[in-house]
Design a protein around this motif. Structure first.
Motif, PDB file in Angstrom:
ATOM      1  N   VAL A 186       0.854  -1.192   0.000  1.00 46.62           N
ATOM      2  CA  VAL A 186       0.000   0.000   0.000  1.00 46.62           C
ATOM      3  C   VAL A 186       0.886   1.236   0.000  1.00 46.62           C
ATOM      4  O   VAL A 186       1.771   1.387   0.857  1.00 46.62           O
ATOM      5  CB  VAL A 186      -0.917   0.052   1.237  1.00 46.62           C
ATOM      6  CG1 VAL A 186      -1.816   1.290   1.172  1.00 46.62           C
ATOM      7  CG2 VAL A 186      -1.761  -1.211   1.351  1.00 46.62           C
ATOM      8  N   SER A 192      -3.880  -1.447  -4.105  1.00 47.39           N
ATOM      9  CA  SER A 192      -4.604  -2.158  -3.045  1.00 47.39           C
ATOM     10  C   SER A 192      -6.108  -1.917  -3.137  1.00 47.39           C
ATOM     11  O   SER A 192      -6.912  -2.833  -2.926  1.00 47.39           O
ATOM     12  CB  SER A 192      -4.073  -1.753  -1.667  1.00 47.39           C
ATOM     13  OG  SER A 192      -4.043  -0.346  -1.520  1.00 47.39           O
ATOM     14  N   THR A 196      -8.590  -4.993  -3.975  1.00 51.10           N
ATOM     15  CA  THR A 196      -9.585  -5.259  -2.935  1.00 51.10           C
ATOM     16  C   THR A 196     -10.994  -5.171  -3.500  1.00 51.10           C
ATOM     17  O   THR A 196     -11.853  -6.025  -3.222  1.00 51.10           O
ATOM     18  CB  THR A 196      -9.420  -4.261  -1.777  1.00 51.10           C
ATOM     19  OG1 THR A 196      -8.120  -4.431  -1.183  1.00 51.10           O
ATOM     20  CG2 THR A 196     -10.485  -4.478  -0.702  1.00 51.10           C
ATOM     21  N   CYS A 208      -7.084 -10.830   2.574  1.00 54.73           N
ATOM     22  CA  CYS A 208      -6.043  -9.898   2.116  1.00 54.73           C
ATOM     23  C   CYS A 208      -5.269  -9.358   3.305  1.00 54.73           C
ATOM     24  O   CYS A 208      -5.832  -9.130   4.380  1.00 54.73           O
ATOM     25  CB  CYS A 208      -6.657  -8.738   1.339  1.00 54.73           C
ATOM     26  SG  CYS A 208      -7.462  -9.214  -0.211  1.00 54.73           S
ATOM     27  N   TYR A 210      -2.353  -6.193   4.009  1.00 55.12           N
ATOM     28  CA  TYR A 210      -1.884  -4.956   3.399  1.00 55.12           C
ATOM     29  C   TYR A 210      -0.604  -4.511   4.103  1.00 55.12           C
ATOM     30  O   TYR A 210      -0.539  -4.490   5.333  1.00 55.12           O
ATOM     31  CB  TYR A 210      -2.947  -3.877   3.517  1.00 55.12           C
ATOM     32  CG  TYR A 210      -4.293  -4.298   2.957  1.00 55.12           C
ATOM     33  CD1 TYR A 210      -4.632  -4.006   1.640  1.00 55.12           C
ATOM     34  CD2 TYR A 210      -5.211  -5.010   3.735  1.00 55.12           C
ATOM     35  CE1 TYR A 210      -5.854  -4.398   1.113  1.00 55.12           C
ATOM     36  CE2 TYR A 210      -6.436  -5.415   3.217  1.00 55.12           C
ATOM     37  CZ  TYR A 210      -6.751  -5.105   1.907  1.00 55.12           C
ATOM     38  OH  TYR A 210      -7.959  -5.509   1.392  1.00 55.12           O
TER      39      TYR A 210
END
Length: 419
Positions: A186, A192, A196, A208, A210
């Motif tokens: 990210v 991201s 997502t 997920c 990050y």
């Protein structure tokens, strides 16, 4: 009205006029190390060695479809976004003006020129990115050009979502099945947010995680406040993801992220991951590109026995930075320290100190900081060793023999002046 998932699939399909899908490759080294089935989505193997090409292409394509007369595009970037925009300007045959800070390394300027060819003009202005951005937007408004944002644009986000579209298609085609977990970096949030958004619609069963650089955790700050905020200070080492403020559009898609699924990666630790992937696997990753692999040790218990995909988002690494990367990695692992030694000004004092060193210790730097004292001199020492625990034994020996020293390894203020 089409859905985000449909638009992402359309963007992925249109991208095939520009380049083939980046590989989804199983990594035996990481799989064996963590007892998991680990795959890498190799965005570092895209034509500009970064996923940024995707968003730039999709955004420019949509602008040209809406207004074919718009033939001038502007960007402000010192990195991957500049190269991605240059590439698509040449593809579409439009003019691009890219503003870069005066401090941009020549390698990045040269690569941007190479990708853009005659279609792109580079303007160097401002010492800092904020100054460059202001100049670019002002010039863009005067010329009636289209400003191509690096991440905070719905069309850019949609383009980055093509990574997720490819990933699921490749996973099915290669017989690996749907991943249990996808780890992604990210920065400003374009990648991201796009991935997502697509997973939520097309594969909600995928978990997920990050990863942000510790010195640029803009998503963590935004989640804590409930809205994007500007960080007071940013460590720019992870230049592909060190963003002071996450985008508004990107945050709208990421605000539902569980803060427990957000991981901060220390910059110096990332250096060790870069070196490991280079030395063991022959994979060149830039700092931002190494983020997803870097956090695997902390996820070891969670991923054991599972199928995991790490998105390696970029490979634009300047090898002139390699000494700095090695230095930062050694300091993080405790294998290198800097000390200021108070050395008696008498015959044999230096020899006495050298005899304190162990068989695995090596002096990497030796510099007198003060030469006017009659009885003692201050010496800056950089010491490397094979194992971090060797320093405890070395310091014990120094103290037992009356040597006075100060460990300045973690002192940022002193380090700015002497390291």
């Amino acid at each position: 009205m089409t859905s985000f998932a449909q638009d992402a699939r359309s963007a992925e399909e249109r991208l095939r006029t520009l380049f083939p899908p980046t590989p989804l490759q199983r990594n035996d080294h990481l799989s064996e190390r963590y007892g998991a089935d680990i795959w890498l989505k190799r965005e570092d193997l895209a034509p500009v060695r970064s996923y940024k090409l995707r968003g730039a292409f999709n955004a420019m394509r949509k602008v040209l479809e809406r207004d074919p007369a718009q033939q001038l595009f502007v960007a402000a970037s010192a990195g991957n976004h500049a190269q991605g925009m240059a590439y698509v300007c040449r593809h579409f045959g439009v003019r691009g003006v890219i503003f870069m800070p005066v401090t941009t390394p020549e390698q990045k300027i040269m690569k941007t020129r190479t990708f853009g060819g005659a279609q792109v003009e580079i303007r160097l202005t401002g010492d800092y990115v904020d100054d460059t951005l202001a100049e670019a937007k002002a010039w863009c408004a005067e010329q009636g050009a289209h400003f191509l944002a690096p991440f905070d644009d719905p069309d850019v986000i949609e383009g980055q979502a093509s990574v997720a579209v490819e990933l699921l298609a490749q996973a099915g085609a290669q017989g690996m099945g749907q991943p249990d977990l996808v780890v992604m970096p990210v920065g400003g949030g374009g990648l991201s947010a796009g991935m997502t958004g697509y997973f939520r619609a097309a594969a909600p069963g995928i978990a997920c995680r990050y990863v942000e650089p510790e010195g640029g955790a803009s998503l963590a700050a935004a989640l804590a406040e409930g809205a994007p905020v500007t960080l007071n200070k940013v460590d720019t080492f992870v230049d592909g993801a060190a963003v002071a403020r996450i985008g508004g559009h990107t945050f709208d898609m990421l605000k539902g992220v569980d803060p427990a699924h957000l991981i901060a990666a220390p910059e110096n630790r990332i250096c060790g991951t870069i070196l490991e992937m280079l030395n063991v696997e022959g994979i060149v990753l830039e700092p931002a590109g190494a983020l997803s692999v870097d956090v695997l040790p902390g996820l070891a218990d969670e991923i054991r026995g599972k199928r995991v995909v790490c998105v390696t988002s970029g490979g634009n690494f300047d090898f002139e930075r390699l000494p700095e990367v090695k230095e930062r990695s050694m300091r993080y692992t405790g294998k290198k320290k800097y000390v200021i030694l108070r050395l008696p000004q008498r015959p044999g004092a230096l020899r006495d100190f050298l005899e304190m060193l162990g068989p695995e210790d090596d002096i990497a730097r030796f510099e007198y900081l003060k030469k006017s004292a009659r009885n003692f001199g201050s010496v800056l020492l950089g010491i490397e060793t094979a194992r971090a625990e060797n320093f405890g034994a070395l310091f014990d020996r120094l103290e037992a023999h009356g040597f006075v020293y100060t460990d300045i390894t973690a002192d940022e203020l002193i380090g700015e002046f002497v390291l």
